[in-house]
Design a protein around this motif. Structure first.
Motif, PDB file in Angstrom:
ATOM      1  N   ILE A  28       0.819  -1.211   0.000  1.00  9.38           N
ATOM      2  CA  ILE A  28       0.000   0.000   0.000  1.00  9.38           C
ATOM      3  C   ILE A  28       0.853   1.262   0.000  1.00  9.38           C
ATOM      4  CG2 ILE A  28      -1.644   1.315   1.415  1.00  9.38           C
ATOM      5  CD1 ILE A  28      -2.731  -1.413   2.355  1.00  9.38           C
ATOM      6  N   LEU A  29       2.025   1.181   0.601  1.00  8.47           N
ATOM      7  CA  LEU A  29       2.879   2.356   0.764  1.00  8.47           C
ATOM      8  C   LEU A  29       4.032   2.349  -0.229  1.00  8.47           C
ATOM      9  CD1 LEU A  29       3.059   2.400   4.662  1.00  8.47           C
ATOM     10  CD2 LEU A  29       1.535   3.731   3.195  1.00  8.47           C
ATOM     11  N   ASP A  30       4.513   3.530  -0.527  1.00  5.04           N
ATOM     12  CA  ASP A  30       5.640   3.688  -1.436  1.00  5.04           C
ATOM     13  C   ASP A  30       6.297   5.033  -1.133  1.00  5.04           C
ATOM     14  OD1 ASP A  30       7.448   3.203  -3.426  1.00  5.04           O
ATOM     15  OD2 ASP A  30       5.971   3.058  -5.047  1.00  5.04           O
ATOM     16  N   LEU A  31       7.421   5.325  -1.785  1.00  3.58           N
ATOM     17  CA  LEU A  31       8.028   6.638  -1.681  1.00  3.58           C
ATOM     18  C   LEU A  31       7.591   7.492  -2.861  1.00  3.58           C
ATOM     19  CD1 LEU A  31      11.722   6.049  -0.530  1.00  3.58           C
ATOM     20  CD2 LEU A  31       9.727   6.651   0.841  1.00  3.58           C
ATOM     21  N   GLY A  32       7.195   8.736  -2.568  1.00  4.50           N
ATOM     22  CA  GLY A  32       6.780   9.649  -3.619  1.00  4.50           C
ATOM     23  C   GLY A  32       7.971  10.316  -4.282  1.00  4.50           C
ATOM     24  N   SER A  33       7.676  11.252  -5.145  1.00  4.80           N
ATOM     25  CA  SER A  33       8.718  11.930  -5.912  1.00  4.80           C
ATOM     26  C   SER A  33       9.691  12.701  -5.026  1.00  4.80           C
ATOM     27  CB  SER A  33       8.086  12.883  -6.933  1.00  4.80           C
ATOM     28  OG  SER A  33       7.257  13.829  -6.271  1.00  4.80           O
ATOM     29  N   GLU A  34       9.222  13.103  -3.847  1.00  4.30           N
ATOM     30  CA  GLU A  34      10.082  13.838  -2.925  1.00  4.30           C
ATOM     31  C   GLU A  34      10.740  12.926  -1.894  1.00  4.30           C
ATOM     32  OE1 GLU A  34       7.922  17.048  -1.198  1.00  4.30           O
ATOM     33  OE2 GLU A  34       7.475  18.000  -3.129  1.00  4.30           O
ATOM     34  N   LYS A  35      10.723  11.628  -2.190  1.00  3.65           N
ATOM     35  CA  LYS A  35      11.322  10.633  -1.307  1.00  3.65           C
ATOM     36  C   LYS A  35      10.705  10.647   0.089  1.00  3.65           C
ATOM     37  CE  LYS A  35      14.140   9.246  -4.514  1.00  3.65           C
ATOM     38  NZ  LYS A  35      13.903   7.937  -5.172  1.00  3.65           N
ATOM     39  N   LYS A  36       9.400  10.846   0.104  1.00  2.08           N
ATOM     40  CA  LYS A  36       8.633  10.778   1.333  1.00  2.08           C
ATOM     41  C   LYS A  36       7.603   9.665   1.192  1.00  2.08           C
ATOM     42  CE  LYS A  36      10.401  14.541   3.287  1.00  2.08           C
ATOM     43  NZ  LYS A  36      11.110  14.557   4.589  1.00  2.08           N
ATOM     44  N   ALA A  37       7.298   9.021   2.311  1.00  2.07           N
ATOM     45  CA  ALA A  37       6.314   7.946   2.264  1.00  2.07           C
ATOM     46  C   ALA A  37       4.965   8.467   1.796  1.00  2.07           C
ATOM     47  CB  ALA A  37       6.183   7.297   3.636  1.00  2.07           C
ATOM     48  N   MET A  38       4.265   7.652   1.042  1.00  2.28           N
ATOM     49  CA  MET A  38       2.935   8.017   0.555  1.00  2.28           C
ATOM     50  C   MET A  38       2.097   6.760   0.406  1.00  2.28           C
ATOM     51  SD  MET A  38       3.459   8.489  -3.570  1.00  2.28           S
ATOM     52  CE  MET A  38       1.752   8.059  -3.870  1.00  2.28           C
ATOM     53  N   VAL A  39       0.779   6.950   0.423  1.00  2.00           N
ATOM     54  CA  VAL A  39      -0.155   5.860   0.163  1.00  2.00           C
ATOM     55  C   VAL A  39      -0.439   5.831  -1.331  1.00  2.00           C
ATOM     56  CG1 VAL A  39      -2.434   4.907   0.655  1.00  2.00           C
ATOM     57  CG2 VAL A  39      -1.185   6.151   2.448  1.00  2.00           C
ATOM     58  N   LYS A  40      -0.277   4.683  -1.938  1.00  2.00           N
ATOM     59  CA  LYS A  40      -0.568   4.585  -3.358  1.00  2.00           C
ATOM     60  C   LYS A  40      -2.033   4.938  -3.608  1.00  2.00           C
ATOM     61  CE  LYS A  40       2.832   0.914  -4.168  1.00  2.00           C
ATOM     62  NZ  LYS A  40       3.029  -0.511  -4.560  1.00  2.00           N
ATOM     63  N   PRO A  41      -2.351   5.704  -4.630  1.00  3.64           N
ATOM     64  CA  PRO A  41      -3.731   6.127  -4.903  1.00  3.64           C
ATOM     65  C   PRO A  41      -4.703   4.951  -4.930  1.00  3.64           C
ATOM     66  CG  PRO A  41      -2.213   7.276  -6.353  1.00  3.64           C
ATOM     67  CD  PRO A  41      -1.390   6.234  -5.643  1.00  3.64           C
ATOM     68  N   GLY A  42      -5.761   5.062  -4.112  1.00  7.07           N
ATOM     69  CA  GLY A  42      -6.800   4.038  -4.069  1.00  7.07           C
ATOM     70  C   GLY A  42      -6.439   2.779  -3.322  1.00  7.07           C
ATOM     71  N   ALA A  43      -5.249   2.744  -2.714  1.00  4.22           N
ATOM     72  CA  ALA A  43      -4.794   1.505  -2.071  1.00  4.22           C
ATOM     73  C   ALA A  43      -5.305   1.326  -0.646  1.00  4.22           C
ATOM     74  CB  ALA A  43      -3.269   1.462  -2.077  1.00  4.22           C
ATOM     75  N   GLU A  44      -5.855   2.381  -0.045  1.00  4.05           N
ATOM     76  CA  GLU A  44      -6.314   2.281   1.341  1.00  4.05           C
ATOM     77  C   GLU A  44      -7.296   1.136   1.554  1.00  4.05           C
ATOM     78  OE1 GLU A  44      -6.442   5.087  -0.441  1.00  4.05           O
ATOM     79  OE2 GLU A  44      -5.851   6.839   0.748  1.00  4.05           O
ATOM     80  N   LYS A  45      -8.099   0.834   0.534  1.00  2.00           N
ATOM     81  CA  LYS A  45      -9.130  -0.197   0.687  1.00  2.00           C
ATOM     82  C   LYS A  45      -8.542  -1.586   0.893  1.00  2.00           C
ATOM     83  CE  LYS A  45      -9.676  -0.624  -4.343  1.00  2.00           C
ATOM     84  NZ  LYS A  45     -10.621  -0.432  -5.470  1.00  2.00           N
ATOM     85  N   PHE A  46      -7.260  -1.751   0.587  1.00  5.49           N
ATOM     86  CA  PHE A  46      -6.615  -3.046   0.776  1.00  5.49           C
ATOM     87  C   PHE A  46      -5.934  -3.174   2.139  1.00  5.49           C
ATOM     88  CE2 PHE A  46      -6.379  -2.269  -3.892  1.00  5.49           C
ATOM     89  CZ  PHE A  46      -7.267  -3.267  -4.279  1.00  5.49           C
ATOM     90  N   CYS A  47      -5.958  -2.105   2.916  1.00  3.05           N
ATOM     91  CA  CYS A  47      -5.281  -2.106   4.216  1.00  3.05           C
ATOM     92  C   CYS A  47      -5.994  -3.043   5.191  1.00  3.05           C
ATOM     93  CB  CYS A  47      -5.247  -0.694   4.796  1.00  3.05           C
ATOM     94  SG  CYS A  47      -4.408  -0.577   6.389  1.00  3.05           S
ATOM     95  N   SER A  48      -5.221  -3.849   5.921  1.00  4.62           N
ATOM     96  CA  SER A  48      -5.791  -4.770   6.909  1.00  4.62           C
ATOM     97  C   SER A  48      -5.771  -4.189   8.318  1.00  4.62           C
ATOM     98  CB  SER A  48      -5.018  -6.096   6.903  1.00  4.62           C
ATOM     99  OG  SER A  48      -3.706  -5.904   7.420  1.00  4.62           O
ATOM    100  N   ASN A  49      -5.355  -2.944   8.449  1.00  2.00           N
ATOM    101  CA  ASN A  49      -5.285  -2.267   9.750  1.00  2.00           C
ATOM    102  C   ASN A  49      -4.262  -2.895  10.701  1.00  2.00           C
ATOM    103  OD1 ASN A  49      -7.458  -0.708   8.831  1.00  2.00           O
ATOM    104  ND2 ASN A  49      -8.967  -2.079   9.758  1.00  2.00           N
ATOM    105  N   CYS A  50      -3.275  -3.585  10.153  1.00  2.00           N
ATOM    106  CA  CYS A  50      -2.303  -4.250  11.023  1.00  2.00           C
ATOM    107  C   CYS A  50      -1.447  -3.243  11.786  1.00  2.00           C
ATOM    108  CB  CYS A  50      -1.424  -5.209  10.224  1.00  2.00           C
ATOM    109  SG  CYS A  50      -0.196  -4.408   9.163  1.00  2.00           S
ATOM    110  N   GLY A  51      -1.235  -2.063  11.216  1.00  2.00           N
ATOM    111  CA  GLY A  51      -0.486  -1.020  11.903  1.00  2.00           C
ATOM    112  C   GLY A  51       1.014  -1.218  11.947  1.00  2.00           C
ATOM    113  N   LEU A  52       1.547  -2.160  11.162  1.00  2.00           N
ATOM    114  CA  LEU A  52       2.991  -2.377  11.177  1.00  2.00           C
ATOM    115  C   LEU A  52       3.754  -1.123  10.761  1.00  2.00           C
ATOM    116  CD1 LEU A  52       3.558  -5.980   9.753  1.00  2.00           C
ATOM    117  CD2 LEU A  52       3.655  -5.198  12.114  1.00  2.00           C
ATOM    118  N   CYS A  53       3.213  -0.419   9.768  1.00  2.00           N
ATOM    119  CA  CYS A  53       3.900   0.783   9.296  1.00  2.00           C
ATOM    120  C   CYS A  53       3.997   1.823  10.410  1.00  2.00           C
ATOM    121  CB  CYS A  53       3.194   1.353   8.067  1.00  2.00           C
ATOM    122  SG  CYS A  53       1.439   1.739   8.329  1.00  2.00           S
ATOM    123  N   GLU A  54       2.900   1.986  11.138  1.00  2.00           N
ATOM    124  CA  GLU A  54       2.875   2.946  12.240  1.00  2.00           C
ATOM    125  C   GLU A  54       3.838   2.519  13.347  1.00  2.00           C
ATOM    126  OE1 GLU A  54      -0.354   4.984  15.336  1.00  2.00           O
ATOM    127  OE2 GLU A  54      -0.994   3.422  13.941  1.00  2.00           O
TER     128      GLU A  54
END
Length: 276
Positions: A28-54
């Motif tokens: 679901i996550l990737d690095l954007g053009s500014e080398k900052k973490a971002m959510v891929k467009p429309g990918a939130e619906k696939f999130c399982s709420n595991c919270g590992l990233c957080e």
């Protein structure tokens, strides 16, 4: 309607390490053009709420929010148990079949469940539901219903795998001895939606966490196999304790303050391991 997870990334804190993208099981996550973490467009619906990233972000730049999320405990100043401490907990845990005539305060149960809600579940489904039979009289009523079920099985299903051992429990009950719940003041039942293909596994993992955390509260437990046999095959008993019709009961556990203290660990078989 599906509730979409709200993943918030503070780019002022993000250092572009991309660890979050690496641990995300669903990409679901990737690095954007500014080398900052971002959510891929429309990918939130696939999130399982595991919270590992957080949980893994070294800068605390990510927040994962979703409906019904409970509080997050702060153990930042604590250490994990040592190998010795974990070994002590696991090897000294025993099945308890003799209980003091003392009830466990509701606050203790609430603290226990607040901990074991972190037990792992398939795709972080968190589908385990709990029923706590908190009144000893209600436990006794459950035992009576299980005995009625046992009498029925003995009479009408003598070919059942469990039928040969049931007369022992019925005979003891007729003599005023409870060998179903052993006088435990409380019984805990784990259940989940029957349609969940991993509901049983999730529940057993959560129940095991309950089993292991209980001694740290001075409590003893015992897996209630005969109760579970009755729950699994008797809609009447399931209904009597409030298990929804579309839920499956996965196991029951006795819990209370032990009457006796075990002095040492008994023998167990050596591990059976095949090394490849």
């Amino acid at each position: 309607m599906m509730n979409v997870t709200d993943i918030r990334i503070n780019t002022n804190f993000c250092n572009g390490c991309a660890i979050c993208a690496g641990v995300c099981a669903y990409g679901i996550l990737d690095l954007g053009s500014e080398k900052k973490a971002m959510v891929k467009p429309g990918a939130e619906k696939f999130c399982s709420n595991c919270g590992l990233c957080e949980a893994i972000c070294p800068k605390g730049a990510i927040q994962v929010n979703y409906e019904n999320a409970g509080r997050v405990p702060d153990f930042s100043t604590e250490r994990c148990p040592t190998t010795r401490e974990m070994g002590l907990l696991i090897t000294t845990r025993r099945s308890v079949r003799d209980y003091k005539k003392m009830s466990v305060p509701k606050e203790i149960f609430e603290e226990i469940f607040d901990i074991i809600r972190y037990a792992p579940t398939g795709m972080n489904g968190q589908s385990v539901h709990w029923i706590v039979i908190s009144e000893p009289d209600e436990v006794a009523a459950l035992v009576s219903r299980v005995i009625d079920w046992a009498r029925m099985v003995i009479k009408t299903q003598p070919e059942s795998v469990i039928a040969p051992i049931l007369p022992v429990f019925v005979s003891a009950y007729d003599q005023g001895i409870d060998k179903i719940c052993h006088g435990a003041p409380h019984v805990v039942i784990a259940h989940s939606p029957a349609e969940n293909p991993v509901g049983f596994v999730d529940a057993i993992i959560a129940m095991t966490h309950l089993d292991l955390i209980a001694p740290s509260f001075g409590l003893g437990t015992c897996w209630a196999g005969i109760v579970q046999g009755a729950l699994a095959t008797s809609p009447t008993i399931r209904e009597s304790i409030g298990i929804p019709e579309n839920h499956a009961p996965h196991y029951a556990m006795m819990i209370g303050y032990p009457k006796y203290t075990f002095k040492r660990a008994p023998k167990r078989n050596s591990p059976k391991i095949t090394w490849k």
